[in-house]
Design a protein around this motif. Structure first.
Motif, mmCIF file in Angstrom:
data_model
loop_
_atom_site.group_PDB
_atom_site.id
_atom_site.type_symbol
_atom_site.label_atom_id
_atom_site.label_comp_id
_atom_site.label_asym_id
_atom_site.label_seq_id
_atom_site.Cartn_x
_atom_site.Cartn_y
_atom_site.Cartn_z
ATOM 1 N N VAL A 126 11.826 81.825 81.186
ATOM 2 C CA VAL A 126 12.169 80.942 80.067
ATOM 3 C C VAL A 126 11.623 81.545 78.785
ATOM 4 O O VAL A 126 10.427 81.839 78.696
ATOM 5 N N GLU A 127 12.501 81.735 77.807
ATOM 6 C CA GLU A 127 12.080 82.158 76.476
ATOM 7 C C GLU A 127 12.266 80.993 75.504
ATOM 8 O O GLU A 127 13.348 80.401 75.431
ATOM 9 N N VAL A 128 11.195 80.645 74.793
ATOM 10 C CA VAL A 128 11.269 79.607 73.762
ATOM 11 C C VAL A 128 11.621 80.300 72.450
ATOM 12 O O VAL A 128 10.838 81.069 71.907
ATOM 13 N N LYS A 129 12.819 80.037 71.963
ATOM 14 C CA LYS A 129 13.295 80.710 70.760
ATOM 15 C C LYS A 129 12.553 80.222 69.514
ATOM 16 O O LYS A 129 11.914 79.154 69.519
ATOM 17 N N ASN A 130 12.671 80.993 68.455
ATOM 18 C CA ASN A 130 12.085 80.667 67.150
ATOM 19 C C ASN A 130 10.565 80.601 67.177
ATOM 20 O O ASN A 130 9.952 80.065 66.260
ATOM 21 N N LYS B 144 3.404 88.968 67.964
ATOM 22 C CA LYS B 144 4.748 89.014 67.379
ATOM 23 C C LYS B 144 5.829 89.369 68.401
ATOM 24 O O LYS B 144 6.838 89.979 68.072
ATOM 25 N N GLN B 145 5.624 88.968 69.664
ATOM 26 C CA GLN B 145 6.609 89.148 70.713
ATOM 27 C C GLN B 145 7.264 87.804 71.035
ATOM 28 O O GLN B 145 6.718 86.750 70.721
ATOM 29 N N LEU C 204 2.070 82.954 81.135
ATOM 30 C CA LEU C 204 1.642 84.164 80.441
ATOM 31 C C LEU C 204 0.908 83.843 79.141
ATOM 32 O O LEU C 204 1.138 82.800 78.523
ATOM 33 N N GLN C 205 0.037 84.753 78.733
ATOM 34 C CA GLN C 205 -0.749 84.561 77.512
ATOM 35 C C GLN C 205 0.160 84.599 76.291
ATOM 36 O O GLN C 205 0.989 85.490 76.138
#
Length: 601
Positions: A105-109, A115-116, A207-208
């Protein structure tokens, strides 16, 4: 506090600091423990150590025992991993046909401190599926290869027992928002699945995302909510496994400091268990595990509906999801959480609506708080000024009575206070009333998502410390850096203490004890968010300014004249409170005891 008590407290502080320094484990012991925990973690998720692992790719077909291919769901035991992506304005969901699960899962914005992209979890350490008893044999859907069919912004993952008997995992991602619809459909599996319950299993390593992994771990843990009760959580500082069986479970979450992964069933879970383990691997925060029981009614078509929440821990965003998810945000214990939730947070949100920078918002918030508290500050100052003006008379009483009779000395002091109409606690009570607000911010700023990634002056991120000076090594009690804002806060507190001593007329040990706490807080707050230290710095400066203005307005000679005039006024006898009566009785007994002791000598 006399000299012996002060000396004792100081020695205790030295012993505690020395104990932490000298009893800490050696580097070899730490490395050994890390290696052991890493091996355990790999074993738990089914990964062999690097020396024994076999490199594979998504397109590699894994070897499967031929006997399994002839068993239940045998056609789904073999295959190659493929992924399908669902995406909206807020989320990027990657689904895997291996297990039919959410792979990442990537949380956009949003960005990590480096800065990743913010990716909550990813890879083989994420395990999700049903544990079934099929034809008398245990089966985990996490190990099956599903067939994916995409339809718009939805995907159906299917694993076939045979042509008309199958398991469907159905996902649908709305056009916006942070929720993913998830439905499980068991078709024609009645009499094939034994028992009247099945288990849903979810394991993952988050993840951190933040600069300080240690602080992120301290604010991360599994949360859960029973129906009609407030949310609760497992231990935030160490490993724990807990049976959750005191009621129906409305939801559970794998919470990080500023992000959460939540599973909300339409029909509450019957019972289950949660587990957390602190990760020692770089880039990983904690391993979470959940097993939840679902009823299986032996229907030909059995359906379960859920919603995932993947997103930020911003209070207003969580509240918009319903189910009291916002109570995962730690706003402090009673009464601090009520101060933060119903006073501080609404004012902060109002100031935020003006689109000001967060440095300015914190400044205005501090000014508003100080203005609201100014009547208490004024009353506290006047009370301390009265005590300072009375000090010469108190010194005379002390010289007359002597220090060897403290009970009589206190009685004489109380007589003087009564004559001049002074409450010796008058300066403390207004300060105590302000203390809950000061402490409330200790929880408010470290858990405020809005400060994440926001810069002000030299502070690049108000939600974490500003390491203005980096040592390159760790110093006990301080850490591996010095925060400039924390140093400024400490200096301002020392200045405030100095002028406060001038106002109160403190002498002896009490004059110096106020300087110890700022030094202690330097070590404690050095790794806390710069936004919190910035607030305390502003609060100290504004309090100093308030007292300076009050001192200009207040005439000590006038106060002294009023006190002396009070001595000549007739005193009306007031009914003593129970506390005052007990205090007087205690002092009489103490005086009699001391008198008997003197006669005995």
């Amino acid at each position: 506090m006399d000299r012996n008590t002060f000396t004792g407290l100081f020695l205790i502080m030295i012993i505690l600091a020395g104990g932490v320094f000298f009893m800490k484990p050696s580097e070899a012991e730490i490395n050994k423990e890390r290696a052991k925990q890493t091996a355990d973690s790999l074993k738990r998720i089914g990964v062999k150590p690097a020396s024994q692992s076999i490199a594979t790719t998504n397109n590699t077909t894994k070897a499967v025992d031929t006997a399994l291919l002839k068993g239940p769901f045998g056609s789904n035991m073999n295959g190659s991993e493929q992924t399908t992506i669902l995406e909206n304005a807020n989320l990027k969901i990657t689904l895997s046909n291996l297990g039919g699960k959410v792979l990442s899962v990537e949380v956009k914005n949003e960005q990590t401190y480096g800065k990743q992209p913010v990716i909550l979890f990813n890879g083989n350490e994420n395990k999700f599926g049903l544990n079934l008893n099929v034809d008398g044999k245990p089966l985990q859907t996490n190990n099956l290869y599903f067939t994916a069919t995409k339809n718009g912004n939805g995907v159906t993952m299917r694993a076939n027992y045979n042509a008309d008997k199958y398991v469907d995992f159905i996902y649908h991602l709305p056009a916006d928002g942070y929720q993913l619809d998830f439905n499980v459909s068991l078709n024609g599996l009645n009499q094939i699945i034994q028992g009247n319950q099945i288990s849903l299993n979810w394991e993952t390593t988050l993840l951190q995302q933040e600069k300080d992994a240690k602080k992120e771990q301290e604010h991360s843990g599994p949360y859960f909510k029973y129906v009609a009760q407030n949310p609760d959580h497992l231990n935030l500082h160490k490993d724990e496994k807990k049976e959750i069986n005191e009621g129906k479970i409305e939801w559970f979450s794998f919470k990080q400091h500023f992000f959460s992964a939540v599973l909300i069933p339409t029909v509450p879970f019957e019972k289950g268990d949660l587990e957390v383990k602190v990760s020692t691997e770089p880039g990983k925060i904690k391993w979470y595990g959940a097993n939840m029981q679902l009823p299986f009614n032996q229907l030909s078509a059995q359906n379960y509906a859920f919603k995932f929440y993947f997103g930020t821990n911003k209070f207003t965003t969580l509240k918009a999801q319903g189910h009291e998810l916002e109570k995962q945000v730690d706003l402090g214990y009673w009464p601090l959480k009520y101060i933060n939730r119903f006073i501080v947070l609404p004012v902060f949100n109002l100031l935020e609506s003006f689109n000001w920078g967060y440095g300015l918002i914190i400044l205005v918030l501090t000014i508003l708080l100080k203005l609201a508290m100014s009547p208490l500050t004024y009353k506290s100052y006047i009370s301390m000024a009265k005590m300072r003006i009375l000090k010469p008379e108190m010194d005379e009483i002390k010289a007359k009575v002597g220090e060897d009779n403290p009970t009589l000395l206190q009685q004489e002091y109380l007589k003087l206070y009564k004559q001049v109409g002074v409450n010796p606690l008058g300066g403390c009570l207004p300060m105590l009333l302000q203390l809950p607000f000061v402490m409330a911010f200790f929880f408010f700023f470290p858990n405020l998502f809005e400060l994440r990634g926001e810069s002000f002056l030299w502070m690049k991120d108000l939600s974490t410390y500003d390491d203005f000076i980096k040592f390159g090594f760790t110093i006990p009690f301080i850490g591996d850096h010095l925060s400039l804002m924390c140093i400024l806060m400490t200096i301002s507190t020392l200045i405030y203490t100095y002028f406060n001593n001038q106002i109160s007329g403190a002498t002896g040990q009490m004059k110096y004890i106020g300087y110890i706490m700022p030094i202690i807080f330097l070590g404690v707050l050095n790794s806390y968010p710069s936004g919190l230290n910035y607030y305390y710095f502003l609060a100290n400066m504004l309090t100093f300014l308030q007292q300076f203005l009050i001192r200009k307005m207040v005439n000590d000679d006038k106060i002294h004249a009023i006190l002396q005039d009070n001595k000549t006024k007739p005193k009306t006898e007031k009914k003593k409170s129970k506390f005052q009566a007990r205090l007087d009785e205690y002092m009489r007994n103490q005086q009699q005891t001391q008198a008997h002791q003197k006669k005995g000598k």
